[in-house]
Design an enzyme around this catalytic site. Sequence first.
Site, PDB file in Angstrom:
ATOM      1  N   GLU A   1       0.840  -1.201   0.000  1.00 41.29           N
ATOM      2  CA  GLU A   1       0.000   0.000   0.000  1.00 41.29           C
ATOM      3  C   GLU A   1       0.873   1.249   0.000  1.00 41.29           C
ATOM      4  O   GLU A   1       1.736   1.425   0.857  1.00 41.29           O
ATOM      5  CB  GLU A   1      -0.878  -0.022   1.262  1.00 41.29           C
TER       6      GLU A   1
ATOM      7  N   ASP B   1      -7.622   2.233   6.983  1.00 44.16           N
ATOM      8  CA  ASP B   1      -7.479   2.216   5.525  1.00 44.16           C
ATOM      9  C   ASP B   1      -6.765   0.951   5.061  1.00 44.16           C
ATOM     10  O   ASP B   1      -7.146   0.332   4.069  1.00 44.16           O
ATOM     11  CB  ASP B   1      -6.692   3.440   5.053  1.00 44.16           C
TER      12      ASP B   1
ATOM     13  N   ASP C   1      -3.830   0.177  10.009  1.00 45.02           N
ATOM     14  CA  ASP C   1      -4.902   1.113  10.369  1.00 45.02           C
ATOM     15  C   ASP C   1      -6.157   0.796   9.554  1.00 45.02           C
ATOM     16  O   ASP C   1      -6.198  -0.184   8.817  1.00 45.02           O
ATOM     17  CB  ASP C   1      -4.451   2.566  10.143  1.00 45.02           C
TER      18      ASP C   1
ATOM     19  N   ASP D   1      -0.914  -1.019   5.841  1.00 45.72           N
ATOM     20  CA  ASP D   1      -0.717  -0.425   7.162  1.00 45.72           C
ATOM     21  C   ASP D   1      -1.675  -1.012   8.184  1.00 45.72           C
ATOM     22  O   ASP D   1      -2.749  -1.497   7.846  1.00 45.72           O
ATOM     23  CB  ASP D   1      -0.937   1.094   7.092  1.00 45.72           C
TER      24      ASP D   1
END
Length: 638
Positions: free
Chosen positions: A426, A507, A505, A503
């Site tokens: 990503e 997203d 998180d 990541d």
Amino acid sequence: MSKQTYDGNSISILEGLEAVRKRPGMYIGSVSTKGLNHLIYEIVDNSVDEYLAGYCNEISVYLEPDGVAVISDNGRGIPVEINDKTGLPAVQVVFTVLHAGGKFENENYKISGGLHGVGASVVNALSVWLEVTVKRNGLIYEQRYERGKVVSELRVTGKCKKNETGTTVRFLPDDEIFEKTYFKASMIRNRLHETAYLNPNLTIHFSNRRPGEEIEITYHEPEGICAYVKKLNEERQNPLHDPVYFKRQVGSIEVEVAFQYTEDFGENILGFCNNIYTAEGGTHLTGFKTKFTTIMNQYAREIGMLKEKDANFTGTDVRNGMTAIISVKHPDPRFEGQTKTKLDNPDAAKAVAEAAGEEIVFYFDKNLETLKKVLSCAEKSAKIRKAEEKAKTNMLTRQKLSIDSNAKLANCESRKPEECEIFIVEGDSAGGSAKTARNRRTQAILPIRGKILNVEKATMDKVLANAEIKTMINAFGCGFSEGYGNDFDISKLRYHKIVIMTDADVDGAHIATLLLTFFYRFMPELITHGHIFIAMPPLYKAIPKKGKEMYLYDDAALAKYRKTHKGSFTLQRYKGLGEMDADQLWETTLDPETRVLKQVEIEDARMASSVTSMLMGSDVPPRRQFIYENAAEATLDI
Ligand code: 0RA
């Protein structure tokens, strides 16, 4: 010690259960949480057999605070009478003799055993202790075993009403055998709910009594697989009719089918044999699909939707919009395939085709409105298919031209798929570091930007037009399978490890999910053959005053470090992949010696659909939680 221990029979009995302890994976698949949960399913399945025999309608499953699992039923009670062959109480035989393939008592058509239908003795062998209580003949009987061995003779411990019967099994899984002995409640609940859908007169109580997780829940689904289909369709657009349902006995095989169309694109068909989800499909599904295609084409011509000159609808066309459950009960199921979850019995195809042939015609002859709605789904699919066949030819030629001029993919040098890995990363900044850090010989990096398309919702032309998806199809080299053409060929796969690297998180979680959805829908073999992994970059690095630095992969690891590490240390927190420099990225996520990868596995239909539905919604849980819920056990990939 019991005197039976000395006769030849008992010696071979002990050897049998020793074999289970030596190679538990052979009997229950693995010693991870999945294998652990399997112990409960084994015992529950015995009770379900008692339900199928017509003598039991309630099963309870309890997870106790001390790690014990309790499974009880109100069946006839496992027989306590002396078994002629062994001279032992039948219940003792059930718990101490390894039954090949779990086909004990096959003579009276016992529907048992699927993937690991190995029976109660395997559970006993893999438990620190196990206690069975039988209510039968107005008496309560009990016996206890430790690591598979009898520690007390079967004895009467009390009285009960004559008509009060049943079996209760309590056991503590063995921490010498299993990596972890903490049952995973969410998976067990899914499985029990599924069992309730497949057995409509059965009531299953589940109670989690472990601190912080307390819950009591009852699964009872009198509408059976119709309710299951409706439930699956809650995630889809506008159902077009009430579920179509039939059940029929063909020879020794029972066939039960429910289906319902929605306005959504695509199909969702789940197969079961003897209550076991067949992740890789098999003969029951092919029997249904073949017959269904024939019938629907006949109808389309009868009502004039297809003219004489028109080609037939394809199978994919006629199943466009369909959600279906095909459940068969077979006295002697054979399973094949990568994960032994593909039904292989040719007679199952015949039985389902025969039942479907008559029942579906019977239904549609009487329900012309539904027939027309279903056929218009096929028509819609055929139209798009024709448009896309053209688009695809164009796309493939374009792709062939651009295959090496794809600027984003940093390919590896090796052309041996077994050693090649591709990291889907990503963000451009992490992608850049990864390109610097990687081992160029075997590791390819594909940076992707933003969010790839939600393939669950998109139509085929949009999916194929998406840049990230095109690049992936191109890079992997094996085509894709849903929809038009069935081009997928896993033998052409260029990388045996495909690693999703996003990541930690929200997203990142979303992107990981979209990627998984894409693989699940269009290249499911990548998952069933174990090629998809999720990278687990650390959350922290502990830098002690004295001693070695250490990466910590989650908050539990941090808590443990705080407890066990004496002396002061500084804690570095990683926010995202982009914040790591190339060396750190190598050490934490790329280096096969030190990284942690999770292998993605589709546990069952419910898990798979919850991966896609739960995470597609706005309520996106943190990536770590998602990974723990949906990926297999963490494995140090070394
Ligand atoms: C064989 C015969 C009979 C009962 C069972 C098996 C039985 C097995 C299990 C396993 C879990 N719960 C169970 N309940 C019953 C009964 C034979 C008879 O009563 O004549």
